[in-house]
Design a protein around this motif. Structure first.
Motif, PDB file in Angstrom:
ATOM      1  N   VAL A  81       0.851  -1.196   0.000  1.00 48.00           N
ATOM      2  CA  VAL A  81       0.000   0.000   0.000  1.00 48.00           C
ATOM      3  C   VAL A  81       0.887   1.247   0.000  1.00 48.00           C
ATOM      4  CG1 VAL A  81      -1.563   1.363   1.434  1.00 48.00           C
ATOM      5  CG2 VAL A  81      -2.018  -1.043   1.058  1.00 48.00           C
ATOM      6  N   GLY A  82       1.948   1.212   0.815  1.00 49.60           N
ATOM      7  CA  GLY A  82       2.873   2.341   0.880  1.00 49.60           C
ATOM      8  C   GLY A  82       3.534   2.611  -0.457  1.00 49.60           C
ATOM      9  N   LEU A  83       3.979   1.544  -1.104  1.00 49.62           N
ATOM     10  CA  LEU A  83       4.654   1.709  -2.397  1.00 49.62           C
ATOM     11  C   LEU A  83       3.690   2.266  -3.431  1.00 49.62           C
ATOM     12  CD1 LEU A  83       6.814  -1.527  -2.634  1.00 49.62           C
ATOM     13  CD2 LEU A  83       7.575   0.805  -2.198  1.00 49.62           C
ATOM     14  N   LEU A  84       2.448   1.729  -3.383  1.00 52.59           N
ATOM     15  CA  LEU A  84       1.440   2.162  -4.331  1.00 52.59           C
ATOM     16  C   LEU A  84       1.143   3.651  -4.156  1.00 52.59           C
ATOM     17  CD1 LEU A  84       0.014   0.273  -6.319  1.00 52.59           C
ATOM     18  CD2 LEU A  84      -1.979   0.359  -4.839  1.00 52.59           C
ATOM     19  N   ALA A  85       1.014   4.060  -2.887  1.00 51.59           N
ATOM     20  CA  ALA A  85       0.693   5.459  -2.596  1.00 51.59           C
ATOM     21  C   ALA A  85       1.834   6.371  -3.026  1.00 51.59           C
ATOM     22  CB  ALA A  85       0.404   5.630  -1.108  1.00 51.59           C
ATOM     23  N   ALA A  86       3.057   5.855  -2.963  1.00 51.56           N
ATOM     24  CA  ALA A  86       4.218   6.684  -3.285  1.00 51.56           C
ATOM     25  C   ALA A  86       4.483   6.744  -4.779  1.00 51.56           C
ATOM     26  CB  ALA A  86       5.450   6.143  -2.554  1.00 51.56           C
ATOM     27  N   PHE A  87       3.838   5.822  -5.513  1.00 50.92           N
ATOM     28  CA  PHE A  87       4.229   5.640  -6.904  1.00 50.92           C
ATOM     29  C   PHE A  87       4.110   6.928  -7.745  1.00 50.92           C
ATOM     30  CE2 PHE A  87       3.280   4.365 -11.300  1.00 50.92           C
ATOM     31  CZ  PHE A  87       4.483   3.739 -11.584  1.00 50.92           C
ATOM     32  N   ILE A  88       2.894   7.496  -7.760  1.00 47.93           N
ATOM     33  CA  ILE A  88       2.697   8.668  -8.624  1.00 47.93           C
ATOM     34  C   ILE A  88       3.540   9.865  -8.163  1.00 47.93           C
ATOM     35  CG2 ILE A  88       0.994  10.338  -9.472  1.00 47.93           C
ATOM     36  CD1 ILE A  88      -1.024   8.076  -9.537  1.00 47.93           C
ATOM     37  N   PRO A  89       3.507  10.211  -6.852  1.00 54.51           N
ATOM     38  CA  PRO A  89       4.370  11.315  -6.418  1.00 54.51           C
ATOM     39  C   PRO A  89       5.843  11.070  -6.744  1.00 54.51           C
ATOM     40  CG  PRO A  89       2.813  10.761  -4.691  1.00 54.51           C
ATOM     41  CD  PRO A  89       2.663   9.724  -5.746  1.00 54.51           C
ATOM     42  N   ALA A  90       6.287   9.840  -6.596  1.00 52.01           N
ATOM     43  CA  ALA A  90       7.694   9.540  -6.849  1.00 52.01           C
ATOM     44  C   ALA A  90       8.025   9.747  -8.324  1.00 52.01           C
ATOM     45  CB  ALA A  90       8.012   8.108  -6.421  1.00 52.01           C
ATOM     46  N   VAL A  91       7.102   9.296  -9.180  1.00 50.62           N
ATOM     47  CA  VAL A  91       7.351   9.471 -10.613  1.00 50.62           C
ATOM     48  C   VAL A  91       7.375  10.952 -10.968  1.00 50.62           C
ATOM     49  CG1 VAL A  91       6.326   9.148 -12.888  1.00 50.62           C
ATOM     50  CG2 VAL A  91       6.509   7.222 -11.320  1.00 50.62           C
ATOM     51  N   LYS A  92       6.471  11.704 -10.335  1.00 46.01           N
ATOM     52  CA  LYS A  92       6.455  13.154 -10.623  1.00 46.01           C
ATOM     53  C   LYS A  92       7.768  13.805 -10.194  1.00 46.01           C
ATOM     54  CE  LYS A  92       2.656  15.534 -11.384  1.00 46.01           C
ATOM     55  NZ  LYS A  92       1.677  16.554 -11.066  1.00 46.01           N
ATOM     56  N   ALA A  93       8.263  13.391  -9.038  1.00 48.21           N
ATOM     57  CA  ALA A  93       9.536  13.942  -8.560  1.00 48.21           C
ATOM     58  C   ALA A  93      10.657  13.537  -9.508  1.00 48.21           C
ATOM     59  CB  ALA A  93       9.830  13.445  -7.150  1.00 48.21           C
ATOM     60  N   TYR A  94      10.558  12.306  -9.989  1.00 44.86           N
ATOM     61  CA  TYR A  94      11.591  11.782 -10.874  1.00 44.86           C
ATOM     62  C   TYR A  94      11.662  12.601 -12.163  1.00 44.86           C
ATOM     63  CZ  TYR A  94      14.275   8.211 -13.374  1.00 44.86           C
ATOM     64  OH  TYR A  94      15.241   7.540 -14.073  1.00 44.86           O
ATOM     65  N   ARG A  95      10.484  13.021 -12.627  1.00 43.16           N
ATOM     66  CA  ARG A  95      10.423  13.706 -13.925  1.00 43.16           C
ATOM     67  C   ARG A  95      10.543  15.212 -13.806  1.00 43.16           C
ATOM     68  NH1 ARG A  95       5.554  11.018 -17.182  1.00 43.16           N
ATOM     69  NH2 ARG A  95       6.647   9.185 -17.977  1.00 43.16           N
ATOM     70  N   LEU A  96      10.755  15.684 -12.604  1.00 44.57           N
ATOM     71  CA  LEU A  96      10.769  17.131 -12.361  1.00 44.57           C
ATOM     72  C   LEU A  96      11.750  17.848 -13.288  1.00 44.57           C
ATOM     73  CD1 LEU A  96       9.718  19.195 -10.160  1.00 44.57           C
ATOM     74  CD2 LEU A  96      11.941  18.879  -9.119  1.00 44.57           C
ATOM     75  N   ASN A  97      11.274  18.932 -13.895  1.00 44.97           N
ATOM     76  CA  ASN A  97      12.144  19.740 -14.744  1.00 44.97           C
ATOM     77  C   ASN A  97      12.749  20.840 -13.870  1.00 44.97           C
ATOM     78  OD1 ASN A  97      13.179  21.710 -16.436  1.00 44.97           O
ATOM     79  ND2 ASN A  97      11.724  21.233 -18.068  1.00 44.97           N
ATOM     80  N   ILE A  98      14.052  20.705 -13.576  1.00 38.55           N
ATOM     81  CA  ILE A  98      14.663  21.610 -12.609  1.00 38.55           C
ATOM     82  C   ILE A  98      14.641  23.050 -13.088  1.00 38.55           C
ATOM     83  CG2 ILE A  98      16.599  21.803 -11.022  1.00 38.55           C
ATOM     84  CD1 ILE A  98      17.870  19.452 -12.413  1.00 38.55           C
ATOM     85  N   SER A  99      15.031  23.232 -14.338  1.00 39.17           N
ATOM     86  CA  SER A  99      15.154  24.588 -14.864  1.00 39.17           C
ATOM     87  C   SER A  99      13.817  25.316 -14.809  1.00 39.17           C
ATOM     88  CB  SER A  99      15.659  24.525 -16.298  1.00 39.17           C
ATOM     89  OG  SER A  99      15.617  25.802 -16.862  1.00 39.17           O
ATOM     90  N   LYS A 100      12.768  24.615 -15.231  1.00 41.61           N
ATOM     91  CA  LYS A 100      11.441  25.212 -15.252  1.00 41.61           C
ATOM     92  C   LYS A 100      10.997  25.553 -13.836  1.00 41.61           C
ATOM     93  CE  LYS A 100       7.740  24.240 -18.490  1.00 41.61           C
ATOM     94  NZ  LYS A 100       7.075  23.098 -19.134  1.00 41.61           N
ATOM     95  N   THR A 101      11.219  24.627 -12.929  1.00 43.07           N
ATOM     96  CA  THR A 101      10.816  24.828 -11.551  1.00 43.07           C
ATOM     97  C   THR A 101      11.480  26.066 -10.972  1.00 43.07           C
ATOM     98  OG1 THR A 101      10.731  22.448 -11.327  1.00 43.07           O
ATOM     99  CG2 THR A 101      10.666  23.717  -9.306  1.00 43.07           C
ATOM    100  N   LEU A 102      12.768  26.223 -11.254  1.00 39.99           N
ATOM    101  CA  LEU A 102      13.502  27.349 -10.672  1.00 39.99           C
ATOM    102  C   LEU A 102      13.162  28.665 -11.357  1.00 39.99           C
ATOM    103  CD1 LEU A 102      16.952  25.669 -10.069  1.00 39.99           C
ATOM    104  CD2 LEU A 102      15.254  26.300  -8.368  1.00 39.99           C
ATOM    105  N   SER A 103      12.896  28.642 -12.652  1.00 40.53           N
ATOM    106  CA  SER A 103      12.585  29.903 -13.346  1.00 40.53           C
ATOM    107  C   SER A 103      11.240  30.455 -12.925  1.00 40.53           C
ATOM    108  CB  SER A 103      12.564  29.728 -14.856  1.00 40.53           C
ATOM    109  OG  SER A 103      13.361  28.690 -15.254  1.00 40.53           O
ATOM    110  N   ASN A 104      10.318  29.558 -12.564  1.00 41.73           N
ATOM    111  CA  ASN A 104       8.989  30.024 -12.157  1.00 41.73           C
ATOM    112  C   ASN A 104       8.972  30.526 -10.727  1.00 41.73           C
ATOM    113  OD1 ASN A 104       8.139  29.355 -14.650  1.00 41.73           O
ATOM    114  ND2 ASN A 104       7.174  27.432 -14.038  1.00 41.73           N
ATOM    115  N   ALA A 105      10.126  30.471 -10.091  1.00 46.74           N
ATOM    116  CA  ALA A 105      10.166  30.822  -8.674  1.00 46.74           C
ATOM    117  C   ALA A 105       9.739  32.258  -8.436  1.00 46.74           C
ATOM    118  CB  ALA A 105      11.569  30.604  -8.139  1.00 46.74           C
TER     119      ALA A 105
END
Lengths: 209, 418
Positions: free
Chosen positions: B394-418
């Motif tokens: 259950v824990g792994l399942l719950a973490a799956f989508i957030p983890a994938v989103k973190a994995y795919r995070l676009n650093i440059s975009k995230t920082l420019s929108n700051a």
């Protein structure tokens, strides 16, 4: 030492950036200026390996970082590039000292606690070791960011508008500090800014247009 | 350091963390209680019926007969004529037949008239003192000895019937002559005497029984039986409650119930069949509870998912920062998964403990009401192991989508929108 050759980048067909070549030897400071929308931050991100350019090369200490895989680039960035960002982001759940130690651990696997303490002391943050970043003033946070960028003694420090949120006195303090430290640690310092106070302070300038 | 980061993050926003843990804890606790309860219940039931093929007793509900005579849980179905029962007890098919006669209780503990074989059948022996040999001598179960602080040589008055508050037999006192060893079965909560004691105690009450026309029911006596009856005249017309029968020839299990039903006013019930029936009935309820518990677990999984997903928005700068400092995507993934697993492990740990505390209370009240106690410290490794794996899943399942989103995070975009 950092240098670039013929870098171009585009977000879409209407905004295409062609950046002038940059060369910044170790121990020296290089200012990149220009109005908003001229691609200052984009260039900085390309220099830091956060964005890949469409063409051209970024060479840090005679290594072309464009040839790295994503994972290798992460590793190289951690070890050789220190970033001081426009806004100060921290790991909120970690103390000031742990934030600096984390940077060391991520890059080298060593926690370097003593070194982090010394560095923070050097930046006049001795009493803030065990505070959370959110408990610090903006000026103090800025100095923690600098400490974090320098902990791994990187070859290049990239600073994005490091003074924009500071008053005159603090702005000059930070500018002095960055310059002094880059000489001390023999790093090439690239500052991206539109702050006129810094334009007066540093002579080696490249203007984007 | 990644582990430390995950740990700190878990507690940096304690409210949603605690909510997730409480939900997980409740579901794990419910399931743990069910697992332990089911296992120990079945164990207690089947171990008590281990050596009993059939129970002979008065007509009525076969389940009630089994519950009352094997598990001491229900009221007896009634009495049967001892002489008649004896004809069956002495059948060559039978390996052993133990008569049971209920009469009194002492402070709620049943006084059971039987033979010394009864104790041996449950694997008990007399640990202190000696086996009962004379009227009004009793051997008490180990639980009773410790609960009531009775010692060899003590005497007490029984009360009539099953209820603690029953009429007291003050004309004669029972004398403790022995204390049985601990067996973990119903014997631990019984006071054993010989059958004569039960009869003697109820001599005055049982006048009607004695007047019972003996011949009518007893016309099937065998020769051997008659001889015995002559020797022990006092048995004549006396009644007992039930007989526990173990066959030499297992055909008896199949044949006897019908034979007895056709030829006598008694019945023969098989504990195995009756208990199986009972468990089937129970099973539906247990299953329903189990589904409920897994439902709660699902909700806690969703709660963890929402908690992780919400903080993701606030923490994307943190993740970008980690990447800038050289953290790999995999390390970000790790952070989120560890956070979820930390929640699940804590929830599981507390759930296991809470479940056992609950079982302790259940055991206390069931011990009082039915003299059935459960052991909260037992571990059913296999089932609880599966439960742990489900929790982690259950824990792994719950973490799956957030983890994938973190994995795919676009650093440059995230920082420019700051």
């Amino acid at each position: 030492m950092i240098q670039t050759k013929n870098i171009t980048f585009s977000y879409n067909s209407s905004t295409v950036f062609m950046f002038p070549d940059i060369q910044c030897p170790e121990g020296e400071t290089c200012l990149i200026t220009g109005g908003s929308g001229k691609g200052k931050t984009t260039l900085l991100h390309i220099l830091g390996g956060l964005l890949r350019p469409e063409s051209g090369e970024v060479i840090i200490n005679s290594t072309n970082i464009e040839l790295f895989s994503e994972r290798k680039l992460d590793h190289f960035r951690g070890k050789n590039i220190g970033l001081v960002l426009q806004e100060n982001h921290f790991i909120e759940a970690f103390t000031v000292l742990e934030n600096v130690m984390l940077a060391s651990w991520l890059a080298s696997g060593k926690k370097a606690k003593e070194k982090a303490k010394l560095l923070l002391e050097h930046l006049d943050l001795k009493d803030q070791w065990y505070k959370l970043p959110s408990q610090l003033s903006v000026g103090q946070q800025q100095r923690v960011s600098i400490a974090r960028a320098l902990i791994n003694e990187p070859k290049v420090v990239l600073a994005d508008e490091p003074t924009s949120s500071l008053d005159d006195e603090n702005a000059f303090k930070v500018a002095d500090l960055l310059e002094k430290l880059s000489q001390e640690y023999k790093t090439a310092l690239v500052i991206v800014t539109h702050d006129s106070r810094l334009k007066e302070r540093f002579t080696n300038q490249i203007s984007l247009s | 350091m990644i582990g430390k980061l995950a740990w700190r993050n878990t507690w940096f926003k304690p409210l949603s963390t605690i909510l997730s843990i409480i939900l997980l804890m409740s579901s794990v606790a419910i399931i743990t209680v069910l697992i332990l309860l089911q296992k120990q219940f079945e164990e207690q039931f089947s171990s008590n019926a281990d050596d009993i093929d059939l129970v002979l007793g008065a007509q009525g509900s076969p389940l009630q007969l089994v519950l009352s005579s094997v598990y001491q849980l229900d009221a007896p179905t009634g009495n049967i004529n001892y002489a008649e029962a004896k004809t069956w007890m002495q059948n060559p098919f039978v390996q052993s037949a133990i008569p049971l006669a209920y009469g009194d209780n002492y402070l709620g503990f049943k006084i059971l008239g039987t033979t010394p074989e009864y104790l041996a059948k449950f694997g008990g022996r007399v640990e202190k003192g000696k086996m009962f040999a004379h009227t009004f001598e009793v051997v008490i179960g180990s639980e009773i000895a410790s609960k009531l602080q009775l010692k060899v040589g003590d005497t007490f008055f029984g009360s009539h019937g099953n209820a603690k508050e029953g009429e007291k037999h003050e004309e004669a006192a029972y004398k403790v002559v022995g204390i049985a060893s601990k067996t973990g079965k119903v014997v631990d909560n019984l006071i054993l005497s010989d059958i004569q004691s039960v009869w003697a105690m109820h001599e005055t009450h049982d006048h009607e029984d004695e007047a019972h026309p003996h011949g009518e029911i007893g016309h099937e006596h065998t020769e051997g039986d008659e001889q015995r009856e002559e020797a022990l005249l006092s048995e004549e017309g006396k009644e007992i409650t039930a007989v526990l029968i173990k066959f030499r020839n297992k055909m008896g299990i199949v044949l006897w119930p019908r034979m007895i039903a056709q030829n006598t006013k008694m019945q023969a019930a098989s504990p195995a069949i009756e208990i199986n029936r009972l468990f089937t009935l129970f099973g539906i309820g247990l299953d329903a509870l189990q589904y409920l518990a897994y439902g709660i677990m699902l909700i806690s999984g969703i709660s963890i998912f929402i908690a992780l997903f919400n903080t993701l928005k606030e923490r994307k700068y943190e993740f970008a920062l980690l990447r800038i400092q050289g953290a790999s995507r995999l390390q970000l993934l790790q952070t989120i998964v560890i956070e979820s697993l930390v929640l699940c492990s804590i929830g599981f740990l507390f759930g296991t403990i809470l479940g056992r505390v609950a079982l302790m209370f259940i055991s206390r009240s069931s011990d009082e009401a039915f003299k059935i106690a459960f052991d909260p410290l037992e571990f059913v490794w296999e089932k609880e192991g599966i439960l742990f794996l489900v929790t982690i899943f259950v824990g792994l399942l719950a973490a799956f989508i957030p983890a994938v989103k973190a994995y795919r995070l676009n650093i440059s975009k995230t920082l420019s929108n700051a």
